[in-house]
Motif scaffolding. Structure first.
Motif, short mmCIF file in Angstrom:
data_model
loop_
_atom_site.label_atom_id
_atom_site.label_comp_id
_atom_site.label_asym_id
_atom_site.label_seq_id
_atom_site.Cartn_x
_atom_site.Cartn_y
_atom_site.Cartn_z
N GLY A 61 0.84 -1.19 0.00
CA GLY A 61 0.00 0.00 0.00
C GLY A 61 0.88 1.24 0.00
N GLN A 62 0.30 2.34 0.42
CA GLN A 62 1.03 3.61 0.44
C GLN A 62 1.32 4.04 1.87
OE1 GLN A 62 2.18 5.66 -2.02
NE2 GLN A 62 1.51 4.31 -3.65
N ILE A 63 2.52 4.53 2.09
CA ILE A 63 2.86 5.24 3.31
C ILE A 63 2.45 6.68 3.05
CG2 ILE A 63 4.70 5.96 4.87
CD1 ILE A 63 6.30 3.48 3.72
N GLN A 64 1.55 7.20 3.85
CA GLN A 64 1.03 8.54 3.61
C GLN A 64 1.96 9.61 4.16
OE1 GLN A 64 -1.87 9.00 1.78
NE2 GLN A 64 -1.68 6.79 1.51
N ARG A 65 1.94 10.74 3.53
CA ARG A 65 2.71 11.90 3.98
C ARG A 65 2.44 12.13 5.47
NH1 ARG A 65 3.96 17.12 1.02
NH2 ARG A 65 4.61 18.47 2.70
N GLY A 66 3.50 12.32 6.24
CA GLY A 66 3.38 12.56 7.67
C GLY A 66 3.48 11.30 8.53
N GLU A 67 3.39 10.12 7.92
CA GLU A 67 3.50 8.87 8.68
C GLU A 67 4.96 8.51 8.91
OE1 GLU A 67 0.08 5.72 8.02
OE2 GLU A 67 1.03 6.19 6.10
N PRO A 68 5.26 7.86 10.04
CA PRO A 68 6.62 7.36 10.24
C PRO A 68 6.89 6.17 9.33
CG PRO A 68 5.24 6.74 12.08
CD PRO A 68 4.41 7.60 11.18
N MET A 69 8.09 6.10 8.79
CA MET A 69 8.46 4.99 7.92
C MET A 69 9.91 4.61 8.18
SD MET A 69 8.72 6.69 4.14
CE MET A 69 10.03 7.82 3.70
N LEU A 70 10.27 3.44 7.71
CA LEU A 70 11.63 2.97 7.80
C LEU A 70 12.22 2.91 6.40
CD1 LEU A 70 11.20 0.05 10.37
CD2 LEU A 70 11.88 2.42 10.81
N LEU A 71 13.44 3.42 6.27
CA LEU A 71 14.21 3.35 5.03
C LEU A 71 15.33 2.36 5.29
CD1 LEU A 71 15.30 4.28 2.27
CD2 LEU A 71 16.35 6.23 3.46
N LEU A 72 15.45 1.36 4.44
CA LEU A 72 16.44 0.31 4.65
C LEU A 72 16.92 -0.25 3.32
CD1 LEU A 72 14.77 -3.02 5.00
CD2 LEU A 72 13.39 -1.05 5.67
N SER A 73 18.03 -0.94 3.36
CA SER A 73 18.48 -1.64 2.15
C SER A 73 17.87 -3.05 2.18
CB SER A 73 20.00 -1.70 2.08
OG SER A 73 20.52 -2.50 3.10
N TYR A 74 17.53 -3.54 0.99
CA TYR A 74 16.85 -4.83 0.89
C TYR A 74 17.39 -5.59 -0.30
CZ TYR A 74 13.09 -8.27 0.49
OH TYR A 74 12.38 -9.44 0.39
N ARG A 75 17.62 -6.87 -0.08
CA ARG A 75 18.07 -7.77 -1.15
C ARG A 75 17.03 -8.88 -1.26
NH1 ARG A 75 22.68 -8.97 0.80
NH2 ARG A 75 22.01 -10.86 1.80
N PRO A 76 16.19 -8.87 -2.29
CA PRO A 76 15.10 -9.84 -2.40
C PRO A 76 15.51 -11.20 -2.97
CG PRO A 76 14.99 -8.31 -4.22
CD PRO A 76 16.13 -7.86 -3.35
N PHE A 77 16.65 -11.68 -2.55
CA PHE A 77 17.17 -12.95 -3.04
C PHE A 77 17.62 -13.80 -1.86
CE2 PHE A 77 17.82 -9.79 -6.32
CZ PHE A 77 17.23 -10.40 -7.41
N ARG A 78 17.60 -15.11 -2.03
CA ARG A 78 17.95 -16.03 -0.95
C ARG A 78 19.45 -16.04 -0.64
NH1 ARG A 78 15.22 -20.91 -3.93
NH2 ARG A 78 16.24 -19.70 -5.53
N HIS A 79 20.28 -15.91 -1.66
CA HIS A 79 21.72 -16.05 -1.47
C HIS A 79 22.47 -14.94 -2.21
CE1 HIS A 79 20.81 -20.04 0.08
NE2 HIS A 79 20.14 -20.28 -1.02
N LEU A 80 23.67 -14.67 -1.74
CA LEU A 80 24.53 -13.74 -2.46
C LEU A 80 25.00 -14.39 -3.75
CD1 LEU A 80 26.73 -12.24 0.39
CD2 LEU A 80 24.95 -11.09 -0.93
N GLN A 81 24.93 -13.65 -4.82
CA GLN A 81 25.40 -14.09 -6.13
C GLN A 81 25.41 -12.84 -7.01
OE1 GLN A 81 22.89 -14.01 -8.62
NE2 GLN A 81 21.02 -14.17 -7.44
N PRO A 82 26.01 -12.89 -8.18
CA PRO A 82 26.17 -11.67 -8.98
C PRO A 82 24.89 -10.92 -9.32
CG PRO A 82 27.58 -13.40 -9.84
CD PRO A 82 26.70 -14.04 -8.79
N TYR A 83 23.74 -11.60 -9.39
CA TYR A 83 22.49 -10.93 -9.74
C TYR A 83 21.69 -10.48 -8.51
CZ TYR A 83 23.30 -12.50 -14.48
OH TYR A 83 23.84 -12.70 -15.72
N ALA A 84 22.22 -10.70 -7.33
CA ALA A 84 21.50 -10.39 -6.09
C ALA A 84 21.61 -8.90 -5.77
CB ALA A 84 22.01 -11.24 -4.94
N GLU A 85 20.80 -8.10 -6.46
CA GLU A 85 20.82 -6.65 -6.27
C GLU A 85 20.29 -6.28 -4.88
OE1 GLU A 85 19.57 -4.76 -10.40
OE2 GLU A 85 18.37 -6.54 -9.88
N THR A 86 20.90 -5.26 -4.31
CA THR A 86 20.47 -4.69 -3.04
C THR A 86 20.15 -3.24 -3.30
OG1 THR A 86 21.93 -6.17 -1.81
CG2 THR A 86 21.14 -4.21 -0.65
N GLY A 87 19.03 -2.78 -2.74
CA GLY A 87 18.66 -1.38 -2.95
C GLY A 87 17.76 -0.88 -1.84
#
Length: 171
Positions: A61-87
């Motif tokens: 959904g949407q985090i609305q303006r004024g709401e507290p949120m968390l900014l974090l890095s995320y890697r949507p892959f099970r294991h580290l490998q060359p295509y395992a992008e983190t953002g």
């Protein structure tokens, strides 16, 4: 939930299409981050107040303006490998119920277009599958891609910054 391939009939064209399911980040991961676990870079998430609306990857959904949120890095892959992008991703700072939507675009997908890209069972990009796709065509494009046995799942990513938005699986 066990993913099983289902077929839906598209009455406009008379063709069978693959049913799809939009998935947020795993609820256990969101809970761990909110409870103090480090992000994919080993850092604590940043707690900030939304200065605009932002897409929440935990509930789709949407985090609305004024709401507290968390900014974090995320890697949507099970294991580290060359295509395992983190953002970077955003999630609500407080618990939110994950939306798992079949055949319906999550409300967080409110841009004009996104990258839809296929991955194989080894979490590797399936070349030739990535394309900037108009938001209104994501469901159809995803159904077409998931008809290939070479594709295990899809990512929806920002067309501007390549940030992970959500995962699409066969329903």
């Amino acid at each position: 939930m066990i993913a099983a391939k289902k077929q839906l009939i598209d009455h406009r064209q008379g063709a069978a299409t693959t049913a799809i399911f939009f998935r947020a980040i795993p609820p256990a991961h969101a809970h761990a981050i909110r409870s103090g676990a480090p992000d994919s870079n080993g850092q604590p998430p940043e707690r900030i107040i939304a200065m605009d609306n932002f897409p929440c990857r935990a509930c789709l959904g949407q985090i609305q303006r004024g709401e507290p949120m968390l900014l974090l890095s995320y890697r949507p892959f099970r294991h580290l490998q060359p295509y395992a992008e983190t953002g970077p991703i955003f999630i609500h700072a407080e618990p939110c119920a994950p939306l798992e939507a079949a055949q319906v675009l999550p409300t967080m997908l409110d841009s004009t277009d996104y990258i839809v890209r296929g991955y194989d069972a080894g979490d590797r990009i399936v070349y030739g599958t990535g394309a900037v796709t108009p938001t209104a065509k994501i469901v159809v494009r995803s159904q077409e891609l998931l008809e290939s046995p070479d594709i295990a799942y899809l990512h929806v990513r920002s067309a501007r910054n390549n940030c992970f938005q959500c995962r699409i699986d066969r329903a």
